[in-house]
Design an enzyme around this catalytic site. Sequence first.
Site, mmCIF file in Angstrom:
data_model
loop_
_atom_site.group_PDB
_atom_site.id
_atom_site.type_symbol
_atom_site.label_atom_id
_atom_site.label_comp_id
_atom_site.label_asym_id
_atom_site.label_seq_id
_atom_site.Cartn_x
_atom_site.Cartn_y
_atom_site.Cartn_z
ATOM 1 N N CYS A 132 14.514 20.708 2.879
ATOM 2 C CA CYS A 132 13.110 20.318 3.060
ATOM 3 C C CYS A 132 12.378 21.378 3.884
ATOM 4 O O CYS A 132 11.249 21.763 3.563
ATOM 5 C CB CYS A 132 13.011 18.948 3.721
ATOM 6 S SG CYS A 132 13.808 18.834 5.338
ATOM 7 N N PRO A 166 21.457 9.583 6.907
ATOM 8 C CA PRO A 166 22.795 10.012 7.333
ATOM 9 C C PRO A 166 23.271 11.278 6.631
ATOM 10 O O PRO A 166 23.977 12.092 7.217
ATOM 11 C CB PRO A 166 23.688 8.810 6.989
ATOM 12 C CG PRO A 166 22.901 7.972 6.023
ATOM 13 C CD PRO A 166 21.460 8.223 6.336
ATOM 14 N N GLY A 167 22.872 11.458 5.362
ATOM 15 C CA GLY A 167 23.297 12.659 4.626
ATOM 16 C C GLY A 167 22.770 13.920 5.282
ATOM 17 O O GLY A 167 23.504 14.895 5.489
#
Length: 307
Positions: A132, A166-167
């Site tokens: 991102c 969490p990833g």
Amino acid sequence: MTQKKIKCALIGPGNIGTDLLMKLQRSPILEPVWMVGIDPESDGLKRAREMGIKTTADGVDGLLPFVKEDGIQIAFDATSAYVHAENSRKLNELGVLMIDLTPAAIGPYCVPSVNLAEKVAEKAMNVNMVTCGGQATIPMVAAVSRVQAVSYGEIVATVSSRSVGPGTRKNIDEFTRTTSGAVEKIGGAQKGKAIIVINPAEPPLIMRDTIHCLTVDTPKPAEIEASVHAMIKEVQKYVPGYKLVNGPVIDGNRVSIYMEVEGLGDYLPKYAGNLDIMTAAAARTAEMFAEEILAGRFELAEAAVAV
């Protein structure tokens, strides 16, 4: 005549997978048909079923028997860098093009506003959407480096804690490595560095990005400014909430650009621009590949790649 659509599968029913599913449902040429997870009780799989999407909780292995039957040609992996290689190998063997939203970076980096046309022309069977932070900042590094040489590019991506699943938390090291590599390879900086800041503030803050470039020669302010504004317009074609907050600010040979990214609010609230820019870039990438497939210019072959 109804527009033919390319059928897609999504792997990973978390924040990114769910947001991407909503975007794909609006696409004129992509049709999401499967959502793949590993927890039968997960909210993401439940939501997908409610939207009429087929689901499996047996991971990619649960999808493989249905790839041919359901005509799946593109898959999006929004799981983790650790499992992506195996997911990609299994699906590439069946002739499925993989759009990788993890920091695994097995395939070439893709930042749509900078190099998407080039990746489509290369007919890669696996393209990596960087991160991102990379999607938000690399266009600005590239905007400076196409004007003049950049010896060093540093990006700082600040994201709301609530938008980080969490990833992403498990993949922080991969995030910094992959993003800094792409700042060099796609952004055009001779040396790149990436930092992610996860901000726990409440109410959650919108994604903010700081980009610093050190130019080899004295910066050319007018040319850099024109290049930056042109690049912002390109990114806004698929991420309307991509905005310049300040800059380019020039101090000696340092060019600083300050951006913010507001999401569309498809799944998570608008402050999660970090998710939105990733999913919007992935959808845009898949649409360009889909156009080539539908036009007969890109034929997906089984076992096209061995990872």
